[in-house]
Design an enzyme around this catalytic site. Structure first.
Site, PDB file in Angstrom:
ATOM      1  N   SER A   1      -9.361  -0.931  -5.436  1.00  0.00           N
ATOM      2  CA  SER A   1      -9.508   0.495  -5.111  1.00  0.00           C
ATOM      3  C   SER A   1     -10.957   0.782  -4.753  1.00  0.00           C
ATOM      4  O   SER A   1     -11.855   0.522  -5.546  1.00  0.00           O
ATOM      5  CB  SER A   1      -9.085   1.366  -6.298  1.00  0.00           C
ATOM      6  OG  SER A   1      -9.473   2.706  -6.094  1.00  0.00           O
ATOM      7  N   HIS A   2     -11.214   1.282  -3.561  1.00  0.00           N
ATOM      8  CA  HIS A   2     -12.569   1.605  -3.136  1.00  0.00           C
ATOM      9  C   HIS A   2     -13.192   2.664  -4.046  1.00  0.00           C
ATOM     10  O   HIS A   2     -14.413   2.707  -4.204  1.00  0.00           O
ATOM     11  CB  HIS A   2     -12.556   2.116  -1.687  1.00  0.00           C
ATOM     12  CG  HIS A   2     -12.234   1.042  -0.688  1.00  0.00           C
ATOM     13  ND1 HIS A   2     -13.163   0.516   0.169  1.00  0.00           N
ATOM     14  CD2 HIS A   2     -11.072   0.385  -0.436  1.00  0.00           C
ATOM     15  CE1 HIS A   2     -12.599  -0.408   0.921  1.00  0.00           C
ATOM     16  NE2 HIS A   2     -11.321  -0.505   0.587  1.00  0.00           N
TER      17      HIS A   2
ATOM     18  N   ALA B   1     -12.936  -7.054  10.572  1.00  0.00           N
ATOM     19  CA  ALA B   1     -13.425  -6.419  11.799  1.00  0.00           C
ATOM     20  C   ALA B   1     -12.545  -5.237  12.140  1.00  0.00           C
ATOM     21  O   ALA B   1     -11.396  -5.141  11.732  1.00  0.00           O
ATOM     22  CB  ALA B   1     -13.423  -7.429  12.954  1.00  0.00           C
TER      23      ALA B   1
ATOM     24  N   GLU C   1      -0.355  -4.359   0.080  1.00  0.00           N
ATOM     25  CA  GLU C   1      -0.861  -5.728   0.024  1.00  0.00           C
ATOM     26  C   GLU C   1      -0.139  -6.535  -1.058  1.00  0.00           C
ATOM     27  O   GLU C   1       0.251  -7.691  -0.826  1.00  0.00           O
ATOM     28  CB  GLU C   1      -2.369  -5.684  -0.238  1.00  0.00           C
ATOM     29  CG  GLU C   1      -3.164  -5.102   0.932  1.00  0.00           C
ATOM     30  CD  GLU C   1      -4.588  -4.694   0.563  1.00  0.00           C
ATOM     31  OE1 GLU C   1      -5.333  -4.285   1.455  1.00  0.00           O
ATOM     32  OE2 GLU C   1      -4.942  -4.775  -0.633  1.00  0.00           O
TER      33      GLU C   1
END
Length: 985
Positions: free
Chosen positions: A27-28, A65, A101
């Site tokens: 979790s960011h 990217a 994910e």
């Protein structure tokens, strides 16, 4: 390949088969610092001296990217990773990205490759169930439920927060990193520790040896005599190195730009989701910015979701508006009267595109403590000028207001009220602390007459008349006391209101008084209820002509004072505007038991005026900053209105009449049931049609809705006259040797096509397809078509093209036939698009394929998407406008936004309690969908979904008025060039 392009070997020297040894999912919001520290630790522990890192670990902020397909990039990294490291916390368990994910890894890999690092929350194993105790576990996503056969080990890093704790110099952190690195290297932890010590010693030795070599090289250089040649080679080498460094710097710059773009995109989407309820305008602007940065199905889906969920419908910013005194909105919210800083009354036309200035100023009219009031028809405006009586203005032409009359009054006129019939005007005010009430006859607005005047009023600040004109309420905001300091024993007069029986305006009779008043009162449309605001609550009172008001309920729960109140046109909703800028909607359908049903947030200052638009589902609010906001009141998301149960056993076929009023259902009970859905929320069963001896398999209406055809397993096609829906009758019977599979009426006339099997007990045998003129008496055969059997479905396009669909789809026109691979084929209402099942196409893994069908002979593939699990046959239904497609399978039913076919977005999923949907029908106006299933049919209101699908970008710009400003763009998308997302108006 360089070190950045190939996987690093482990301590044993072998090269792993994956590009990454591990993939970190986190979790960011909570693990933004821990995740990179863990990556660095895995890179450095047991690192060989000749390698940049011990392991190759994927971490999105440094490895990913920017691409147009965000999930595609993540999925590629997952496939190229040998292990999965989940940084478990409450936040990651709730994260949509982490959930996707984890679900991918569970679907593709074994549990032994899944490692858990606890950073927050709790994990508990239940030996009795062989699974996590999900009642106590809150740090793991639900996708892990039931996956592990035995209790897995996990590493606890919930204690690691500071920089010192997140270093390999910290023994506890080093031990935790070793526990994770051991399975990644494929060696026991104690061997890994020994290998790390050995590698460090080797590195030291190699460094020492390198120093010796450099010294010897220097000596050799001094001894040798080729200085000139060496200098030339050195210069060439330096130029090459400089060029390589420039190229590397450029590559890193582009990679940094891509990384900033990706980070900005994810931040915009996350912030938009967070602000959907509290600041819908900003959420829409952020969604527009994300769509401009990366036009993907995720960004379009986020914008569609915000538009469907919000009630917000736009803001009008009035220039140079300073609402220091009383303001008034006309009932239709078209006109606003408000004083400026000099107390001169201004008139604003809210329907004008240019709202930077008022359309008119009412002469020398000044308002300080007086009231402003529009007549019910919005043509007259009364202004109580406090010390100069009352002026009446004709504002039927807002840009040219005309003064009609000046009414004298007491020294201070503070309140005015128009009678509902427009024949009378009530004024109140004080003269020498003596309240006065005056009733004026204004049937001739140029010559008003004083009908009755009464003095001695206790409350004379404001006046309000009930919609039926039989009740008058006068208010007072004054508190008086007999001595100072003021306490409850010295108060002689409190703020409050007096209720009057006004059935005889010549003799108004006092009915009672209510203490405490700040806002209102406002009456319900039937005059049976009125609401009063005081501080942070509102009270509801029963109003009966000739009787004292009776308290019904108190609306509590507000955090700030009530400033404005308004009832909806049906009286079922009360809106209260508050000092903190919130607008609260209350369900007052039963006034004695009100319930809070919604809060509208968006104003930055207190709400001063509220108006429900008559005959429209909108609310208009005004705050002290001059912001006029529009809101939609009904639910914007699609909702299930009603269910149509079968009369007997399971339903096998449904049909909706083209006029949208009647649903026909046939089933295994050998009969057809007709339902009236004119009132979408209260369907009525009309009739039951009997005549089949076996299950009814197909039904269909003629284009004029006057004829119904039903086919069954008994080989019969029955024609019914349903002109009188309550008394239908059979007009003809068409007999076939075996079961009827499908039938359809042409879009013009009463041409009927039907298909079925020649042989019993076979779904796939040779079949028949026949066409009749069902309008002829008796029905007249029109011909026979090749192909078709019991599993074939029939439908018509708008130009009478017959669509025959089984394992393939045939488009049969007047002169030719063309076949398209893919089953379940259905044409859009305008005939320009064809939908088929893609699972039967060679080389296709997409379940839904859309074709450009404007050329029937050579349909062109437009797009394909995974609309459902791959199945051989799907059920389709096109919305009339062609921008929505309903898709049904054996497991799910959903409506997809295909406004841009290449970026299809799932906009609505029918609830799991709905059985297998085998038919979708839309009304001609596109507002209602009927979904037919085995347990009956469901009637759905599509809400704002069709309008959103038509143009989500345009609707968002229309609602917000603009995209992010340059300054806001710098804040939310730093380092990304500014893009104007909405054209300036």
């Amino acid at each position: 390949m360089n070190d950045e392009q190939q996987a690093d070997p482990g301590p044993g020297g072998t090269t792993p088969p994956h590009a990454y040894d591990a993939f970190i999912s986190y979790s960011h919001a909570v693990d933004g610092s821990l995740a990179p520290a863990l990556q660095r630790g895995l890179h450095r522990l047991a690192r060989p001296w000749n390698r940049p890192r011990a392991l190759r670990v994927f971490y999105d902020q440094s490895s990913l990217a920017v691409t147009e397909d965000l999930w595609g990039s993540i999925e590629k990294a997952l496939r190229e990773s040998a292990h999965f490291i989940l940084m478990a916390s409450r936040e990651s368990a709730a994260s949509e990205w982490v959930g996707r994910e984890v679900a991918f890894w569970r679907r593709e890999r074994e549990p032994g490759t899944f490692l858990i690092v606890l950073t927050g929350g709790a994990i508990h194993w239940d030996d009795s169930t062989g699974d996590f105790d999900w009642d106590r576990t809150n740090a793991l996503p639900q996708a892990l439920r039931g996956w592990f056969a035995a209790e897995p080990l996990w590493t606890d890093l919930s204690w690691a927060h500071t920089e010192a704790q997140l270093s390999l110099q910290n023994a506890r952190f080093r031990s935790a990193v070793g526990s994770l690195a051991a399975p990644l290297h494929g060696v026991p932890k104690d061997e890994l520790d020994s290998e790390d010590v050995r590698q460090r010693r080797t590195t030291i030795r190699m460094l020492s040896a390198g120093v010796v070599v450099l010294v010897l090289a220097l000596i050799a250089t001094l001894i040798t005599g080729y200085q000139a040649e060496q200098q030339r080679k050195e210069a060439v080498s330096q130029r090459q190195e400089a060029r390589r460094q420039r190229e590397e710097a450029e590559r890193q710059r582009k990679a940094a730009e891509e990384q900033r773009g990706l980070a900005s995109l994810r931040a915009l989407l996350a912030e938009a989701e967070t602000l959907r309820d509290s600041d819908p305008r900003k959420a829409l602007q952020l969604g527009l910015a994300a769509e401009a940065l990366r036009p993907t199905d995720e960004t379009r889906g986020g914008l569609v979701t915000t538009l469907m969920r919000t009630r917000y419908r736009g803001t009008t910013a009035l220039g140079r508006l300073d609402t220091l005194g009383d303001t008034a909105l006309s009932r239709d919210a078209r006109l606003l009267a408000a004083p400026d800083e000099e107390e001169t009354l201004q008139l604003w036309d809210l329907t004008r595109a240019d709202r930077d200035s008022p359309v008119a100023r009412l002469g020398a009219t000044t308002v300080d403590t007086g009231q402003v009031e529009f007549s019910r028809d919005g043509k007259l405006l009364a202004v109580a000028e406090s010390k100069h009586g009352v002026r009446m203005w004709d504002v039927s032409t807002p840009s040219r207001p005309r003064e009609r009359a000046a009414l004298p009054g007491p020294a201070e006129v503070t309140g005015v009220a128009f009678a509902p019939d427009g024949h009378s005007l009530v004024t109140v005010g004080e003269e020498d602390k003596n309240g006065r009430l005056t009733v004026w006859d204004i049937r001739d607005p140029d010559r008003p007459r004083d009908r009755v005047s009464r003095t001695g009023l206790e409350d004379a600040t404001d006046a309000v008349l009930s919609p039926d004109g039989r009740t008058l309420v006068t208010t007072s905001g004054t508190v008086r006391a007999s001595e100072e300091p003021v306490d409850k024993d010295s108060i002689t007069h409190r703020s409050g209101l007096t209720v009057w029986d006004f059935r005889n305006p010549q003799l108004p009779a006092r009915l009672g008084r209510i203490d405490n008043w700040d806002a209102g009162p406002v009456f319900s449309p039937d005059s049976g209820t009125f609401a009063v605001g005081h501080r942070g609550s509102a009270t509801l009172w029963q109003n009966s002509p000739g009787r004292a008001p009776r308290h019904l309920a108190t609306l509590n729960g507000a955090r700030s004072s009530v400033n404005a109140l308004a009832f909806s046109g049906d009286g079922a909703t009360l809106a209260s505007g508050h000092e903190d800028g919130r607008v609260v909607l209350w369900d007052t359908a039963k006034p004695s038991e009100p319930k809070q049903k919604a809060q509208l947030e968006g104003h930055t200052d207190w709400v001063e005026e509220i108006a429900f638009l008559p005959r429209r589902d909108q609310l208009v609010t005004l705050d002290l900053d001059g912001a006029v906001m529009r809101w939609r009141l009904s639910a914007t998301v699609p909702s299930r209105l009603a269910e149509l149960p079968p009369a007997g056993y399971a339903v096998k076929a449904t049909a909706l009449s083209p006029d949208g009023r009647t649903v026909a259902m046939g089933g295994v009970d050998e009969q057809v049931t007709l339902w009236d859905i004119t009132d979408r929320r209260k369907p009525v069963r009309l009739a039951i049609l009997k005549g089949h001896s076996k299950a009814v398999t197909t039904v269909g209406f003629s284009h004029d809705s006057g004829m119904l055809a039903s086919g069954g397993d008994d080989g019969r096609i029955l024609l019914w006259d349903v002109t009188d829906r309550r008394h239908p009758y059979r007009t003809a019977t068409l007999k076939r040797p075996t079961s009827v599979g499908s039938l359809a009426f042409a879009p013009r006339g009463r041409t009927l096509a039907a298909t079925g099997n020649k042989f019993l007990f076979s779904d796939w045998g040779d079949g028949w397809t026949l066409v009749w003129d069902a309008g002829h008496d008796p029905p007249k055969p029109r011909g026979r078509l090749d192909g078709g059997n019991l599993s074939t479905t029939l439908s018509y396009g708008p130009d009478s093209t017959l669509v025959m669909s089984g394992t393939a789809t045939s488009l049969i026109g007047a002169s030719d036939t063309h076949q398209v691979k893919g089953g379940g084929g259905v044409l859009s209402r305008d005939g320009t698009m064809l939908a088929t099942s893609g699972s039967v196409l060679e080389g296709s893994d997409e379940s839904v394929v859309l074709w450009d069908a404007r050329s029937k002979t050579h349909p062109r593939k437009l797009a394909a998407f995974q609309g459902a699990d791959s199945v051989r046959q799907l059920t389709f239904g096109f919305h009339p406008e062609g921008r929505l497609l309903a898709v049904g399978t054996e497991e799910t039913a959903a409506v997809w936004d295909i406004g841009q076919p290449s970026r299809a977005v799932r906009a609505l999923t029918l609830p799991s309690d709905t059985e297998v949907v085998d038919a979708f029908h839309f009304t001609r106006d596109g507002r209602t969908m009927v979904a037919g299933a085995g347990d009956g049919a469901e009637v759905w209101d599509l809400g704002v979904l069709p309008a959103v699908a038509a143009d989500p970008h345009g609707m968002a710009c229309e609602i917000t008025g603009s995209g992010l400003t340059r300054e806001q763009w710098k804040h939310y998308a730093p380092g990304i060039p500014y893009e104007q997302t909405c054209l300036e108006k």
